[in-house]
Scaffold this motif. Structure first.
Motif, PDB file in Angstrom:
ATOM      1  N   SER A 283       0.966  -1.027  -0.095  1.00 44.38           N
ATOM      2  CA  SER A 283       0.032  -0.032  -0.004  1.00 44.38           C
ATOM      3  C   SER A 283       0.877   1.414   0.002  1.00 44.38           C
ATOM      4  O   SER A 283       1.831   1.336   0.732  1.00 44.38           O
ATOM      5  N   HIS A 284       0.391   2.345  -0.952  1.00 43.20           N
ATOM      6  CA  HIS A 284       1.078   3.459  -0.757  1.00 43.20           C
ATOM      7  C   HIS A 284       0.040   4.388  -0.816  1.00 43.20           C
ATOM      8  O   HIS A 284      -0.854   4.555  -1.660  1.00 43.20           O
ATOM      9  N   LYS A 285       0.026   5.378   0.335  1.00 44.01           N
ATOM     10  CA  LYS A 285      -1.084   6.464   0.454  1.00 44.01           C
ATOM     11  C   LYS A 285      -0.391   7.887   0.470  1.00 44.01           C
ATOM     12  O   LYS A 285       0.632   8.321   0.670  1.00 44.01           O
ATOM     13  N   SER A 286      -1.287   8.828  -0.107  1.00 47.31           N
ATOM     14  CA  SER A 286      -0.882  10.100  -0.047  1.00 47.31           C
ATOM     15  C   SER A 286      -1.112  10.603   1.377  1.00 47.31           C
ATOM     16  O   SER A 286      -1.765  10.093   2.146  1.00 47.31           O
ATOM     17  N   PRO A 287      -0.634  11.878   1.634  1.00 45.15           N
ATOM     18  CA  PRO A 287      -0.598  12.435   2.806  1.00 45.15           C
ATOM     19  C   PRO A 287      -2.202  12.438   3.620  1.00 45.15           C
ATOM     20  O   PRO A 287      -2.166  12.356   4.843  1.00 45.15           O
ATOM     21  N   ASP A 288      -2.944  12.681   2.789  1.00 48.65           N
ATOM     22  CA  ASP A 288      -4.525  13.046   3.343  1.00 48.65           C
ATOM     23  C   ASP A 288      -5.315  11.656   3.075  1.00 48.65           C
ATOM     24  O   ASP A 288      -6.658  11.693   3.421  1.00 48.65           O
ATOM     25  N   GLY A 289      -4.731  10.698   2.300  1.00 49.89           N
ATOM     26  CA  GLY A 289      -5.439   9.577   2.293  1.00 49.89           C
ATOM     27  C   GLY A 289      -6.405   9.301   1.030  1.00 49.89           C
ATOM     28  O   GLY A 289      -6.949   8.257   0.897  1.00 49.89           O
TER      29      GLY A 289
ATOM     30  N   PHE B 213      -5.551   9.492  -2.051  1.00 44.36           N
ATOM     31  CA  PHE B 213      -5.060   8.681  -3.190  1.00 44.36           C
ATOM     32  C   PHE B 213      -4.381   7.319  -2.303  1.00 44.36           C
ATOM     33  O   PHE B 213      -3.463   7.285  -1.470  1.00 44.36           O
ATOM     34  N   GLU B 214      -4.869   6.351  -3.110  1.00 44.49           N
ATOM     35  CA  GLU B 214      -3.907   5.184  -2.559  1.00 44.49           C
ATOM     36  C   GLU B 214      -3.832   4.128  -3.800  1.00 44.49           C
ATOM     37  O   GLU B 214      -4.469   3.785  -4.527  1.00 44.49           O
ATOM     38  N   LEU B 215      -2.420   3.742  -3.811  1.00 44.30           N
ATOM     39  CA  LEU B 215      -2.097   2.827  -4.922  1.00 44.30           C
ATOM     40  C   LEU B 215      -1.786   1.385  -3.874  1.00 44.30           C
ATOM     41  O   LEU B 215      -0.902   1.717  -3.222  1.00 44.30           O
ATOM     42  N   PHE B 216      -2.171   0.383  -4.371  1.00 42.95           N
ATOM     43  CA  PHE B 216      -2.328  -0.714  -3.802  1.00 42.95           C
ATOM     44  C   PHE B 216      -2.412  -2.033  -4.546  1.00 42.95           C
ATOM     45  O   PHE B 216      -2.573  -2.074  -5.704  1.00 42.95           O
ATOM     46  N   PHE B 217      -1.582  -3.139  -4.071  1.00 45.18           N
ATOM     47  CA  PHE B 217      -1.573  -4.459  -4.779  1.00 45.18           C
ATOM     48  C   PHE B 217      -2.298  -5.483  -3.817  1.00 45.18           C
ATOM     49  O   PHE B 217      -2.329  -5.442  -2.779  1.00 45.18           O
ATOM     50  N   THR B 218      -2.920  -6.286  -4.973  1.00 48.67           N
ATOM     51  CA  THR B 218      -3.570  -7.344  -4.483  1.00 48.67           C
ATOM     52  C   THR B 218      -3.384  -8.467  -5.343  1.00 48.67           C
ATOM     53  O   THR B 218      -2.640  -8.467  -6.382  1.00 48.67           O
TER      54      THR B 218
END
Length: 224
Positions: A206-212, A214-219
């Protein structure tokens, strides 16, 4: 005789200690000789990658509560055969030095997605320019960490001139980074979190922006 035996034992012990000191010195030197990016890559499992036959993962991007992108990948690192599935459509290509024109769009997506997935390894695999190690305040946690600037200054690739500033602590696992576009118009900090071990590869899911927002995530991650 007892004195002779004791003297012989003492000499043997000193020789053993001297050998141990020499070995320790060699280990310390070997550790120092490894670059910071090599140590970061190894902390994430680079030394186990040679055993990998296949990797599967789904790359997802969510903005606010909306899933904007979802791409399924199957990659055989031994042959560099890559399959992309988006919705009901699947395409396969083999990554070579000369990508066919009709495969460049899928190759560009794979490079983007796999860089997020295995960026610590790309620091060693790619021809990036790596800065000296520095310390500074990380953009999201505001904690002091070590950091490197990883720059792609050449004219090759799909986004030449991009820079990534990676932040990490003493265990060399990435904690945050900042993406900087070549034109200087865009900066995007995100976290590196939710690590899991897959056959010796430590993947941040999981990779999130400071305010949450935006999230780039892997499944659907599977390493064989």
């Amino acid at each position: 005789m007892k004195k002779l035996l004791f003297f012989t034992f003492l000499i043997s012990a000193l020789i053993s200690c001297k050998n141990n000191e020499t070995n320790i010195g060699k280990e310390t030197a070997a550790e120092t000789d490894r670059s910071i990016e090599q140590q970061i890559a190894e902390a994430h499992g680079l030394n186990n990658f040679a055993e990998v036959e296949e990797i599967q993962f789904t790359f997802n991007v969510k903005v606010e509560d909306s899933l904007r992108t979802s791409r399924e990948w199957t990659w055989n690192p031994q042959t560099d055969e890559i399959r992309l599935t988006e919705g009901d459509i699947s395409r396969t290509y083999t990554k070579t030095d000369n990508i066919a024109e009709n495969d460049k769009d899928i190759d560009q997506k794979f490079i983007n997605d796999s860089y997020w997935f295995l960026f610590p390894f790309q620091m060693v695999w790619s021809d990036a320019e790596i800065s000296e190690e520095k310390t500074g305040v990380a953009p999201i946690s505001k904690k002091e960490m070590n950091y490197l600037e990883v720059s792609y200054k050449g004219e090759g690739g799909y986004t030449p001139g991009d820079t990534y500033v990676v932040y990490y602590k003493d265990d060399y696992l990435l904690e945050e980074w900042i993406y900087k576009s070549a034109d200087g118009q865009r900066e995007m900090p995100t976290t590196w979190e939710d690590f899991e071990d897959f056959q010796g590869l430590k993947i941040s899911k999981s990779h999130k922006s400071p305010d949450g927002s935006f999230e780039l995530f892997f499944t659907d991650i599977e390493v064989k």
